[in-house]
Write a protein that holds these residues in place. Structure first.
Motif, mmCIF file in Angstrom:
data_model
loop_
_atom_site.group_PDB
_atom_site.id
_atom_site.type_symbol
_atom_site.label_atom_id
_atom_site.label_comp_id
_atom_site.label_asym_id
_atom_site.label_seq_id
_atom_site.Cartn_x
_atom_site.Cartn_y
_atom_site.Cartn_z
ATOM 1 N N PRO A 73 0.830 -1.216 0.000
ATOM 2 C CA PRO A 73 0.000 0.000 0.000
ATOM 3 C C PRO A 73 0.861 1.261 0.000
ATOM 4 N N SER A 74 0.326 2.336 -0.525
ATOM 5 C CA SER A 74 1.089 3.586 -0.610
ATOM 6 C C SER A 74 1.053 4.390 0.691
ATOM 7 N N GLU A 75 -0.006 4.252 1.472
ATOM 8 C CA GLU A 75 -0.101 4.991 2.741
ATOM 9 C C GLU A 75 0.803 4.354 3.791
ATOM 10 N N GLU A 76 1.487 5.193 4.555
ATOM 11 C CA GLU A 76 2.445 4.718 5.560
ATOM 12 C C GLU A 76 1.813 3.770 6.572
ATOM 13 N N GLU A 129 1.049 -1.844 8.625
ATOM 14 C CA GLU A 129 0.138 -2.944 8.947
ATOM 15 C C GLU A 129 0.360 -4.133 8.006
ATOM 16 N N ALA A 130 0.492 -3.856 6.725
ATOM 17 C CA ALA A 130 0.727 -4.929 5.747
ATOM 18 C C ALA A 130 2.040 -5.642 6.038
ATOM 19 N N GLN A 131 3.086 -4.874 6.341
ATOM 20 C CA GLN A 131 4.388 -5.477 6.632
ATOM 21 C C GLN A 131 4.317 -6.372 7.866
ATOM 22 N N ASN A 132 3.556 -5.956 8.876
ATOM 23 C CA ASN A 132 3.390 -6.789 10.070
ATOM 24 C C ASN A 132 2.721 -8.116 9.731
ATOM 25 N N HIS A 133 1.694 -8.067 8.897
ATOM 26 C CA HIS A 133 1.005 -9.296 8.514
ATOM 27 C C HIS A 133 1.901 -10.194 7.667
#
Length: 114
Positions: A59-62, A67-71
């Motif tokens: 995703p582009s939003e920080e 959150e994506a990186q955590n998952h």
């Protein structure tokens, strides 16, 4: 959402790879099923000399990226036989990663020809 994605991803991998040895009885606990699927993926990767990849857009939003990186980090822990590749619009990364990932271009073009 990323949480829904993680749940569906685990469910898909578990559904395809966990508990398929005939005559064996396994625990119904999700952690056991995940470990079973992970072990089977590792055995298949070694036996077939293959690497499994999952390619996704970041995703582009920080906040969404964090959150994506955590998952994705959790999924990497669950399934170490799968290499998770992040797509990004960051042009500076392209040059840094060119040497590392350029063999994928050859692989994909070979598959396309078949």
């Amino acid at each position: 959402s990323d949480a829904e994605f993680s749940e569906r991803f685990r469910s898909h991998i578990v559904g395809h790879f966990a508990h398929s040895e005939p005559g064996r009885v396994y625990s119904r606990e999700l952690k056991t099923k995940i470990k079973s699927a992970s072990q089977k993926l590792m055995r298949l990767a070694k036996k077939r000399k293959e690497t499994y990849y999952y390619v996704f857009d970041m995703p582009s939003e920080e906040a969404a990226r964090v959150e994506a990186q955590n998952h994705i980090s959790q999924l990497k822990e669950d399934f170490p036989a799968i290499v998770f590749l992040t797509l990004s619009q960051d042009s500076s990364l392209e040059l840094k990663e060119q040497d590392c990932f350029s063999p994928l271009t050859d692989i994909f073009s070979t598959l396309k020809d078949h």
